[in-house]
Structures are given as C-alpha cells and as structure tokens.
Design a protein around this motif. Structure first.
Motif, PDB file in Angstrom:
ATOM      1  N   GLN A 182       0.855  -1.179   0.000  1.00 52.76           N
ATOM      2  CA  GLN A 182       0.000   0.000   0.000  1.00 52.76           C
ATOM      3  C   GLN A 182       0.892   1.231   0.000  1.00 52.76           C
ATOM      4  OE1 GLN A 182      -3.471   0.291  -0.105  1.00 52.76           O
ATOM      5  NE2 GLN A 182      -3.017   2.473  -0.350  1.00 52.76           N
ATOM      6  N   MET A 183       0.742   2.052  -1.015  1.00 50.65           N
ATOM      7  CA  MET A 183       1.588   3.235  -1.178  1.00 50.65           C
ATOM      8  C   MET A 183       0.719   4.475  -1.078  1.00 50.65           C
ATOM      9  SD  MET A 183       4.089   1.936  -4.243  1.00 50.65           S
ATOM     10  CE  MET A 183       2.799   2.019  -5.485  1.00 50.65           C
ATOM     11  N   ASN A 184       0.973   5.276  -0.075  1.00 53.43           N
ATOM     12  CA  ASN A 184       0.230   6.516   0.140  1.00 53.43           C
ATOM     13  C   ASN A 184       1.167   7.711   0.012  1.00 53.43           C
ATOM     14  OD1 ASN A 184      -2.085   4.959   0.765  1.00 53.43           O
ATOM     15  ND2 ASN A 184      -1.532   4.894   2.935  1.00 53.43           N
ATOM     16  N   SER A 185       0.594   8.880  -0.133  1.00 54.62           N
ATOM     17  CA  SER A 185       1.370  10.127  -0.226  1.00 54.62           C
ATOM     18  C   SER A 185       2.484   9.988  -1.247  1.00 54.62           C
ATOM     19  CB  SER A 185       1.942  10.502   1.158  1.00 54.62           C
ATOM     20  OG  SER A 185       0.910  10.640   2.103  1.00 54.62           O
ATOM     21  N   LEU A 186       2.140   9.494  -2.405  1.00 54.89           N
ATOM     22  CA  LEU A 186       3.144   9.219  -3.426  1.00 54.89           C
ATOM     23  C   LEU A 186       3.801  10.494  -3.915  1.00 54.89           C
ATOM     24  CD1 LEU A 186       1.297   6.336  -5.240  1.00 54.89           C
ATOM     25  CD2 LEU A 186       3.629   6.212  -4.361  1.00 54.89           C
ATOM     26  N   LYS A 187       5.092  10.364  -4.231  1.00 54.95           N
ATOM     27  CA  LYS A 187       5.903  11.484  -4.707  1.00 54.95           C
ATOM     28  C   LYS A 187       6.445  11.141  -6.094  1.00 54.95           C
ATOM     29  CE  LYS A 187       7.558  12.252   0.018  1.00 54.95           C
ATOM     30  NZ  LYS A 187       8.769  12.363   0.885  1.00 54.95           N
ATOM     31  N   PRO A 188       6.793  12.151  -6.860  1.00 56.65           N
ATOM     32  CA  PRO A 188       7.369  11.878  -8.189  1.00 56.65           C
ATOM     33  C   PRO A 188       8.587  10.958  -8.113  1.00 56.65           C
ATOM     34  CG  PRO A 188       6.738  14.165  -8.040  1.00 56.65           C
ATOM     35  CD  PRO A 188       6.542  13.594  -6.668  1.00 56.65           C
ATOM     36  N   GLU A 189       9.371  11.066  -7.041  1.00 61.88           N
ATOM     37  CA  GLU A 189      10.559  10.211  -6.918  1.00 61.88           C
ATOM     38  C   GLU A 189      10.227   8.752  -6.624  1.00 61.88           C
ATOM     39  OE1 GLU A 189       9.935  13.105  -5.321  1.00 61.88           O
ATOM     40  OE2 GLU A 189      10.699  13.054  -3.248  1.00 61.88           O
ATOM     41  N   ASP A 190       8.968   8.441  -6.406  1.00 59.46           N
ATOM     42  CA  ASP A 190       8.551   7.040  -6.272  1.00 59.46           C
ATOM     43  C   ASP A 190       8.337   6.371  -7.630  1.00 59.46           C
ATOM     44  OD1 ASP A 190       6.503   8.080  -3.518  1.00 59.46           O
ATOM     45  OD2 ASP A 190       8.437   7.034  -3.404  1.00 59.46           O
ATOM     46  N   THR A 191       8.414   7.163  -8.681  1.00 62.45           N
ATOM     47  CA  THR A 191       8.243   6.616 -10.024  1.00 62.45           C
ATOM     48  C   THR A 191       9.322   5.586 -10.316  1.00 62.45           C
ATOM     49  OG1 THR A 191       7.180   8.626 -10.851  1.00 62.45           O
ATOM     50  CG2 THR A 191       8.246   7.185 -12.477  1.00 62.45           C
ATOM     51  N   ALA A 192       8.899   4.389 -10.691  1.00 60.16           N
ATOM     52  CA  ALA A 192       9.828   3.280 -10.935  1.00 60.16           C
ATOM     53  C   ALA A 192       9.022   2.068 -11.392  1.00 60.16           C
ATOM     54  CB  ALA A 192      10.596   2.937  -9.668  1.00 60.16           C
ATOM     55  N   VAL A 193       9.747   1.035 -11.794  1.00 64.33           N
ATOM     56  CA  VAL A 193       9.125  -0.275 -11.978  1.00 64.33           C
ATOM     57  C   VAL A 193       9.282  -1.031 -10.664  1.00 64.33           C
ATOM     58  CG1 VAL A 193       9.090  -2.421 -13.282  1.00 64.33           C
ATOM     59  CG2 VAL A 193       9.682  -0.275 -14.431  1.00 64.33           C
ATOM     60  N   TYR A 194       8.195  -1.557 -10.172  1.00 61.18           N
ATOM     61  CA  TYR A 194       8.189  -2.258  -8.891  1.00 61.18           C
ATOM     62  C   TYR A 194       8.118  -3.766  -9.125  1.00 61.18           C
ATOM     63  CZ  TYR A 194       7.671   2.100  -6.345  1.00 61.18           C
ATOM     64  OH  TYR A 194       7.899   3.349  -5.800  1.00 61.18           O
ATOM     65  N   TYR A 195       8.973  -4.476  -8.381  1.00 62.13           N
ATOM     66  CA  TYR A 195       9.067  -5.919  -8.492  1.00 62.13           C
ATOM     67  C   TYR A 195       8.912  -6.539  -7.103  1.00 62.13           C
ATOM     68  CZ  TYR A 195      11.626  -4.730 -12.808  1.00 62.13           C
ATOM     69  OH  TYR A 195      12.015  -4.236 -14.027  1.00 62.13           O
ATOM     70  N   CYS A 196       8.452  -7.765  -7.050  1.00 63.53           N
ATOM     71  CA  CYS A 196       8.463  -8.486  -5.783  1.00 63.53           C
ATOM     72  C   CYS A 196       9.341  -9.720  -5.912  1.00 63.53           C
ATOM     73  CB  CYS A 196       7.055  -8.883  -5.336  1.00 63.53           C
ATOM     74  SG  CYS A 196       6.280 -10.145  -6.344  1.00 63.53           S
ATOM     75  N   ASN A 197       9.790 -10.222  -4.778  1.00 63.58           N
ATOM     76  CA  ASN A 197      10.570 -11.447  -4.759  1.00 63.58           C
ATOM     77  C   ASN A 197      10.601 -11.990  -3.340  1.00 63.58           C
ATOM     78  OD1 ASN A 197      12.363 -13.536  -5.684  1.00 63.58           O
ATOM     79  ND2 ASN A 197      12.983 -12.126  -7.309  1.00 63.58           N
ATOM     80  N   TRP A 215      13.261 -12.651 -11.762  1.00 65.80           N
ATOM     81  CA  TRP A 215      12.574 -11.373 -11.776  1.00 65.80           C
ATOM     82  C   TRP A 215      11.491 -11.381 -12.836  1.00 65.80           C
ATOM     83  CZ3 TRP A 215      13.311  -8.470  -7.717  1.00 65.80           C
ATOM     84  CH2 TRP A 215      14.528  -8.566  -7.016  1.00 65.80           C
ATOM     85  N   GLY A 216      10.298 -10.939 -12.414  1.00 67.10           N
ATOM     86  CA  GLY A 216       9.190 -10.849 -13.346  1.00 67.10           C
ATOM     87  C   GLY A 216       9.243  -9.565 -14.136  1.00 67.10           C
ATOM     88  N   GLN A 217       8.148  -9.227 -14.773  1.00 63.67           N
ATOM     89  CA  GLN A 217       8.102  -8.002 -15.575  1.00 63.67           C
ATOM     90  C   GLN A 217       7.926  -6.768 -14.720  1.00 63.67           C
ATOM     91  OE1 GLN A 217       5.058  -8.581 -18.533  1.00 63.67           O
ATOM     92  NE2 GLN A 217       6.474  -9.634 -19.911  1.00 63.67           N
ATOM     93  N   GLY A 218       7.481  -6.949 -13.493  1.00 64.98           N
ATOM     94  CA  GLY A 218       7.246  -5.813 -12.625  1.00 64.98           C
ATOM     95  C   GLY A 218       5.994  -5.056 -13.024  1.00 64.98           C
ATOM     96  N   THR A 219       5.727  -4.012 -12.261  1.00 68.86           N
ATOM     97  CA  THR A 219       4.570  -3.157 -12.560  1.00 68.86           C
ATOM     98  C   THR A 219       5.016  -1.704 -12.469  1.00 68.86           C
ATOM     99  OG1 THR A 219       2.241  -2.731 -12.021  1.00 68.86           O
ATOM    100  CG2 THR A 219       3.707  -3.217 -10.161  1.00 68.86           C
ATOM    101  N   GLN A 220       4.681  -0.942 -13.491  1.00 67.02           N
ATOM    102  CA  GLN A 220       5.153   0.452 -13.571  1.00 67.02           C
ATOM    103  C   GLN A 220       4.293   1.346 -12.682  1.00 67.02           C
ATOM    104  OE1 GLN A 220       7.741   2.011 -15.571  1.00 67.02           O
ATOM    105  NE2 GLN A 220       7.198   3.731 -14.216  1.00 67.02           N
ATOM    106  N   VAL A 221       4.963   2.143 -11.878  1.00 63.85           N
ATOM    107  CA  VAL A 221       4.303   3.179 -11.083  1.00 63.85           C
ATOM    108  C   VAL A 221       4.839   4.518 -11.544  1.00 63.85           C
ATOM    109  CG1 VAL A 221       4.047   4.185  -8.784  1.00 63.85           C
ATOM    110  CG2 VAL A 221       3.909   1.699  -9.089  1.00 63.85           C
ATOM    111  N   THR A 222       3.944   5.387 -11.953  1.00 68.90           N
ATOM    112  CA  THR A 222       4.324   6.729 -12.406  1.00 68.90           C
ATOM    113  C   THR A 222       3.559   7.749 -11.589  1.00 68.90           C
ATOM    114  OG1 THR A 222       4.706   5.908 -14.650  1.00 68.90           O
ATOM    115  CG2 THR A 222       4.466   8.284 -14.368  1.00 68.90           C
ATOM    116  N   VAL A 223       4.309   8.622 -10.919  1.00 66.19           N
ATOM    117  CA  VAL A 223       3.708   9.671 -10.100  1.00 66.19           C
ATOM    118  C   VAL A 223       3.992  11.001 -10.783  1.00 66.19           C
ATOM    119  CG1 VAL A 223       3.518  10.688  -7.817  1.00 66.19           C
ATOM    120  CG2 VAL A 223       4.151   8.267  -8.066  1.00 66.19           C
ATOM    121  N   SER A 224       2.944  11.588 -11.307  1.00 65.90           N
ATOM    122  CA  SER A 224       3.119  12.819 -12.080  1.00 65.90           C
ATOM    123  C   SER A 224       1.809  13.577 -12.130  1.00 65.90           C
ATOM    124  CB  SER A 224       3.584  12.470 -13.492  1.00 65.90           C
ATOM    125  OG  SER A 224       3.643  13.635 -14.304  1.00 65.90           O
ATOM    126  N   SER A 225       1.938  14.907 -12.191  1.00 70.82           N
ATOM    127  CA  SER A 225       0.744  15.734 -12.342  1.00 70.82           C
ATOM    128  C   SER A 225       0.492  16.040 -13.809  1.00 70.82           C
ATOM    129  CB  SER A 225       0.894  17.029 -11.542  1.00 70.82           C
ATOM    130  OG  SER A 225       2.081  17.696 -11.919  1.00 70.82           O
TER     131      SER A 225
END
Length: 123
Positions: free
Chosen positions: A81-96, A113-123
């Motif tokens: 759970q990601m709250n108060s997201l910031k632009p610097e949180d932008t990345a591809v997220y992976y689990c392992n 490593w899987g394909q991950g999921t892209q998170v983009t924080v932008s206005s």
C-alpha cells in the motif's frame, strides 16, 4: 521455479495512493520473507519494503510512514500500500522472496525477476 506476478501499478498524481499486489508460488511464499523492490532506469534495484513469515516488516527510509507491506498467507499474495506518493517514487516495482530481509537487501532472492509493474507519479 518460483513464479511471481506483480500488478496494480499505474499513473497517479502526487499525494495519491496505489496498492500493488504480488501473487507467488505457494512453495516459496509461506516459509520466506517477501519484499518489494523498485528500479529506475540506469540505477540499481533497491529493496523498499519487506515482510517475514512472522510479519516482521522493514522499510527503506525513503518510504517509511508512507508505504505499508502486508501478506495474505492463504492467498500467497503480498501487498504494498503506497500513500502520499511522490514523483521520486516513479519506478518499476518488483516483488521477490528471500531467506531473510538482510539477504534481500543484498538482492539474494529466490525467484526469477518478473516483468514488474510500472508506477508513475506525475501531475
């Protein structure tokens, strides 16, 4: 072979929230620590949150107080759970999975490593 499937990423405005999910193979999930990593192009993959089989958690300083990791042992799924997201949180997220959180910080993991999921924080 450990299989990991990440989902839940997307585009969100600064200050917004997202919930990531990772479905893992049953054989690896129940006995090991699980974690979420993120990677920005050109940089090393970093562990941002991890949780042990007895629910001990660990967070990178950059996400403390904003991200929460949890696991559902019945569903072999780990969440971020990601709250108060910031632009610097932008990345591809992976689990392992890893034997310990310390090992996971060294990127000593069990799964491919899987394909991950892209998170983009932008206005």
């Amino acid at each position: 072979q450990v299989q990991l499937v990440e989902s839940g990423g997307g585009l969100v405005q600064p200050g917004g929230s997202l919930r990531l999910s990772c479905a893992a193979s049953r054989s690896i999930f129940s006995r090991n620590a699980m974690g979420w990593y993120r990677q920005v192009s050109g940089k090393q993959r970093e562990l941002v949150a991890a949780i042990t089989s007895d629910d001990t958690t660990n967070y990178a300083d950059s996400v403390k107080g904003r991200f929460t990791i949890s696991r559902d042992n019945a569903e072999n799924t780990v969440y971020l759970q990601m709250n108060s997201l910031k632009p610097e949180d932008t990345a591809v997220y992976y689990c392992n999975a890893g034997i310990t959180i310390a090992a996971m910080k060294r990127r000593a993991v069990f799964g491919s490593w899987g394909q991950g999921t892209q998170v983009t924080v932008s206005s």
